[in-house]
Design a protein around this motif. Structure first.
Motif, short mmCIF file in Angstrom:
data_model
loop_
_atom_site.label_atom_id
_atom_site.label_comp_id
_atom_site.label_asym_id
_atom_site.label_seq_id
_atom_site.Cartn_x
_atom_site.Cartn_y
_atom_site.Cartn_z
N SER A 163 -13.96 -8.78 -6.90
CA SER A 163 -14.72 -10.00 -6.70
C SER A 163 -14.42 -11.04 -7.78
N GLY A 164 -14.10 -12.26 -7.32
CA GLY A 164 -13.86 -13.35 -8.25
C GLY A 164 -12.43 -13.50 -8.72
N HIS A 165 -11.59 -12.51 -8.45
CA HIS A 165 -10.19 -12.59 -8.87
C HIS A 165 -9.42 -13.37 -7.81
N ASP A 166 -8.99 -14.58 -8.17
CA ASP A 166 -8.48 -15.50 -7.16
C ASP A 166 -6.95 -15.56 -7.08
N THR A 167 -6.25 -14.91 -7.97
CA THR A 167 -4.79 -14.96 -7.99
C THR A 167 -4.24 -13.59 -7.60
N VAL A 168 -3.47 -13.57 -6.52
CA VAL A 168 -2.94 -12.32 -5.99
C VAL A 168 -1.41 -12.37 -5.96
N SER A 169 -0.79 -11.36 -6.52
CA SER A 169 0.67 -11.24 -6.50
C SER A 169 1.06 -9.99 -5.72
N TRP A 170 2.19 -10.07 -5.05
CA TRP A 170 2.74 -8.92 -4.33
C TRP A 170 4.06 -8.51 -4.96
N TYR A 171 4.24 -7.19 -5.09
CA TYR A 171 5.47 -6.63 -5.66
C TYR A 171 5.99 -5.55 -4.73
N GLN A 172 7.31 -5.42 -4.71
CA GLN A 172 7.97 -4.33 -4.00
C GLN A 172 8.56 -3.38 -5.03
N GLN A 173 8.24 -2.10 -4.91
CA GLN A 173 8.77 -1.11 -5.84
C GLN A 173 9.56 -0.05 -5.09
N ALA A 174 10.87 -0.14 -5.15
CA ALA A 174 11.71 0.88 -4.55
C ALA A 174 11.67 2.13 -5.42
N LEU A 175 12.01 3.26 -4.84
CA LEU A 175 11.94 4.55 -5.55
C LEU A 175 12.77 4.51 -6.83
N GLY A 176 12.15 4.86 -7.94
CA GLY A 176 12.87 4.93 -9.21
C GLY A 176 13.15 3.59 -9.87
N GLN A 177 12.54 2.53 -9.37
CA GLN A 177 12.79 1.20 -9.94
C GLN A 177 11.49 0.53 -10.36
N GLY A 178 11.64 -0.57 -11.07
CA GLY A 178 10.47 -1.34 -11.49
C GLY A 178 9.98 -2.23 -10.36
N PRO A 179 8.73 -2.67 -10.43
CA PRO A 179 8.20 -3.58 -9.40
C PRO A 179 8.98 -4.90 -9.39
N GLN A 180 9.35 -5.34 -8.18
CA GLN A 180 10.06 -6.61 -8.00
C GLN A 180 9.09 -7.63 -7.43
N PHE A 181 8.98 -8.80 -8.06
CA PHE A 181 8.04 -9.83 -7.65
C PHE A 181 8.44 -10.44 -6.31
N ILE A 182 7.48 -10.46 -5.36
CA ILE A 182 7.74 -11.05 -4.05
C ILE A 182 7.20 -12.48 -4.03
N PHE A 183 5.89 -12.61 -4.18
CA PHE A 183 5.26 -13.94 -4.28
C PHE A 183 3.85 -13.81 -4.83
N GLN A 184 3.29 -14.98 -5.13
CA GLN A 184 1.94 -15.06 -5.68
C GLN A 184 1.14 -16.10 -4.91
N TYR A 185 -0.12 -15.79 -4.66
CA TYR A 185 -1.02 -16.71 -3.98
C TYR A 185 -2.18 -17.09 -4.88
N TYR A 186 -2.53 -18.36 -4.78
CA TYR A 186 -3.67 -18.89 -5.53
C TYR A 186 -4.28 -19.99 -4.69
N GLU A 187 -5.58 -19.94 -4.50
CA GLU A 187 -6.29 -20.93 -3.67
C GLU A 187 -5.62 -21.10 -2.31
N GLU A 188 -5.29 -19.97 -1.72
CA GLU A 188 -4.77 -19.89 -0.36
C GLU A 188 -3.36 -20.50 -0.20
N GLU A 189 -2.71 -20.76 -1.32
CA GLU A 189 -1.35 -21.32 -1.23
C GLU A 189 -0.37 -20.42 -1.99
N GLU A 190 0.84 -20.37 -1.46
CA GLU A 190 1.90 -19.63 -2.16
C GLU A 190 2.33 -20.46 -3.36
N ARG A 191 2.13 -19.91 -4.55
CA ARG A 191 2.39 -20.69 -5.77
C ARG A 191 3.78 -20.42 -6.33
N GLN A 192 4.22 -19.18 -6.23
CA GLN A 192 5.54 -18.83 -6.74
C GLN A 192 6.15 -17.81 -5.79
#
Lengths: 116, 110
Positions: free
Chosen positions: A27-56
């Motif tokens: 509750s109250g956390h308004d910035t959401v990021s999505w990451y893809q993590q393939a087996l044995g690898q680090g999380p790869q940044f997909i995109f970030q949303y803030y105030e219903e818009e794709e920011r990055q």
């Protein structure tokens, strides 16, 4: 109040299909990021949303799209699935941690997608 | 650009020490450290904000050398619970986008 909740936890799809993954932030956390993590690898940044818009956006094709709702929950959609899309998809929210003096990420447990 | 981590993997006996390194070809403004246990989400350990900053978290501490564009994570007197994969993350200059390294797998055995 639970942390970041993701659904489904596991799913299996076939090539060419479409998938929707869901994320409910604390509750109250308004910035959401999505990451893809393939087996044995680090999380790869997909995109970030803030105030219903794709920011990055990271280096992912247009097959990857998302949405954020007024309650800050978010969806990740992947169209025309490829075998290489098999991975753990992580949702993370950003929050300020006073003890650290900075914004940090809190991850959900992830949705494990297998594409056959 | 993704930061580089070394070593890729390390096996320790309980009580031994380890160092995990993270470096980047780009200027580092801050460094995050996260640990991910098998089948679980990554969990935040600590963030270093300034060059030369050192922080501690139980027997896990870290340093940040801004000039050398690198950070090191120190695990002393390791415990079985320290097993997992450690990731460093370097935020882009823009707000919050964190780029993670490939991870270092740490296994602590009795």
């Amino acid at each position: 109040d639970a942390g970041v909740t993701q659904s489904p936890t596991h799913l299996i799809k076939t090539r060419g299909q479409q998938v929707t993954l869901r994320c409910s932030p604390k509750s109250g956390h308004d910035t959401v990021s999505w990451y893809q993590q393939a087996l044995g690898q680090g999380p790869q940044f997909i995109f970030q949303y803030y105030e219903e818009e794709e920011r990055q956006r990271g280096n992912f094709p247009d097959r990857f799209s998302g949405h954020q709702f007024p309650n800050y929950s978010s969806e990740l959609n992947v169209n025309a699935l490829l075998l290489g899309d098999s991975a753990l998809y992580l949702c993370a929210t950003t929050s300020y941690r006073p003890s650290s003096g900075a914004n940090v990420l809190t991850f959900g447990a992830g949705s494990r997608l297998t594409v056959l | 650009q993704q930061p580089v981590q070394s070593p890729q993997a390390v096996i320790l006996r309980e009580g031994e020490d380890a160092v995990i390194n993270c470096s980047s070809s780009k200027a580092l403004y801050s460094v995050h450290w996260y640990r991910q246990k098998h089948g679980e989400a990554p969990v935040f350990l600590m963030i270093l904000l300034k060059g030369g900053e050192q922080k501690g978290h139980e027997k896990i501490s870290a340093s940040f050398n801004e000039k050398k564009q690198q950070s090191s994570l120190y695990l002393t007197a390791s415990q079985l619970s320290y097993s997992g994969t450690y990731f460093c993350g370097t935020p882009e200059r823009s707000y919050d986008k964190v780029i993670f390294g490939p991870g270092t797998s740490l296994s602590v055995i009795p």
